[in-house]
Design a protein around this motif. Sequence first.
Motif, mmCIF file in Angstrom:
data_model
loop_
_atom_site.group_PDB
_atom_site.id
_atom_site.type_symbol
_atom_site.label_atom_id
_atom_site.label_comp_id
_atom_site.label_asym_id
_atom_site.label_seq_id
_atom_site.Cartn_x
_atom_site.Cartn_y
_atom_site.Cartn_z
ATOM 1 N N MET A 117 0.765 -1.229 -0.033
ATOM 2 C CA MET A 117 0.024 0.086 0.120
ATOM 3 C C MET A 117 0.876 1.143 -0.201
ATOM 4 N N SER A 118 0.525 2.089 -0.799
ATOM 5 C CA SER A 118 1.194 3.418 -0.742
ATOM 6 C C SER A 118 0.593 4.706 -0.608
ATOM 7 N N ILE A 119 1.169 5.834 -0.304
ATOM 8 C CA ILE A 119 0.497 6.941 -0.199
ATOM 9 C C ILE A 119 1.526 8.199 -0.402
ATOM 10 N N GLY A 120 1.338 9.142 -1.108
ATOM 11 C CA GLY A 120 1.808 10.386 -1.122
ATOM 12 C C GLY A 120 1.275 11.396 -0.337
ATOM 13 N N VAL A 121 2.178 12.115 0.646
ATOM 14 C CA VAL A 121 1.470 13.174 1.781
ATOM 15 C C VAL A 121 2.261 14.360 1.574
ATOM 16 N N VAL A 122 1.378 15.313 1.330
ATOM 17 C CA VAL A 122 1.901 16.826 1.347
ATOM 18 C C VAL A 122 2.926 17.010 2.476
ATOM 19 N N ARG A 144 6.050 3.642 6.447
ATOM 20 C CA ARG A 144 7.374 4.158 6.523
ATOM 21 C C ARG A 144 7.730 4.978 5.423
ATOM 22 N N THR A 145 8.616 6.051 5.561
ATOM 23 C CA THR A 145 8.832 6.825 4.742
ATOM 24 C C THR A 145 9.666 6.238 3.495
ATOM 25 N N GLU A 146 9.601 6.203 2.314
ATOM 26 C CA GLU A 146 10.386 5.720 1.291
ATOM 27 C C GLU A 146 11.283 6.989 0.581
ATOM 28 N N GLY A 147 10.681 8.118 0.605
ATOM 29 C CA GLY A 147 11.454 9.179 -0.353
ATOM 30 C C GLY A 147 10.533 10.376 -0.283
ATOM 31 N N ARG A 148 11.026 11.241 -0.980
ATOM 32 C CA ARG A 148 10.157 12.609 -1.235
ATOM 33 C C ARG A 148 10.099 12.710 -2.712
ATOM 34 N N MET A 178 6.691 10.439 0.275
ATOM 35 C CA MET A 178 6.335 9.209 -0.363
ATOM 36 C C MET A 178 6.309 8.003 0.756
ATOM 37 N N MET A 179 5.191 7.168 1.299
ATOM 38 C CA MET A 179 5.297 6.328 2.236
ATOM 39 C C MET A 179 4.469 4.936 1.703
ATOM 40 N N ARG A 180 4.970 3.916 2.584
ATOM 41 C CA ARG A 180 4.302 2.740 1.999
ATOM 42 C C ARG A 180 4.130 1.735 3.122
ATOM 43 N N LEU A 181 3.202 0.699 3.208
ATOM 44 C CA LEU A 181 3.272 -0.310 4.113
ATOM 45 C C LEU A 181 3.338 -1.691 3.395
#
Length: 181
Positions: A128-133, A149-153, A169-172
């Motif tokens: 699962m992924s999400i991009g957070v402002v 967890r943060t994967e990058g920006r 950019m975050m993922r589980l």
Amino acid sequence: MANETIISGEKVILHPVEHSDIQHFVSWYQDEELRTLTGEVAPMTEKEAEEFFQKIQKDETRRWFMIVEKSTGRIIGECGLLRIFPAWRRTDVSVIIGEKDCWGKGYGMDAIRLLQRLAFEELKLHRMSIGVVGFNKRAIRFWKKAGFRTEGREREGYFYDGKFHDFVMMRLLEGEYEKRR
């Protein structure tokens, strides 16, 4: 994707979006603060809400729900899986509590737990992924608490108020979810 499932948690119930629910999208996305924190750029019109509703009814890569406060039956937000790609066993996710008086009360956390169960246990997805402002510190804390967890920006991926801002950019992953369960 046929989306007729109602999912019940401790604090919330997730029910598929019904036509009568689109008024909530229009109301929530009139709020500039909510739009800013979620990366939306303009208020949602009735026509756009109708188009969104029609899109999610037909979209095989999306499972979308209204978040309902279990104790009162009040609709307080929206959430879902989008860009579900079974071949890669992945999806993006979104949880938005539109009613500000419900922020910080655990409703979003209950909703994400239900979506995690749907994604990993029922749909057998792996990621699962999400991009957070980037300046939405509350959301970053929320997603970390939910196990992401943060994967990058994504550097300067969001233009707001005359400036560029990052997306975090975050993922589980499935194994991380299993360890937390």
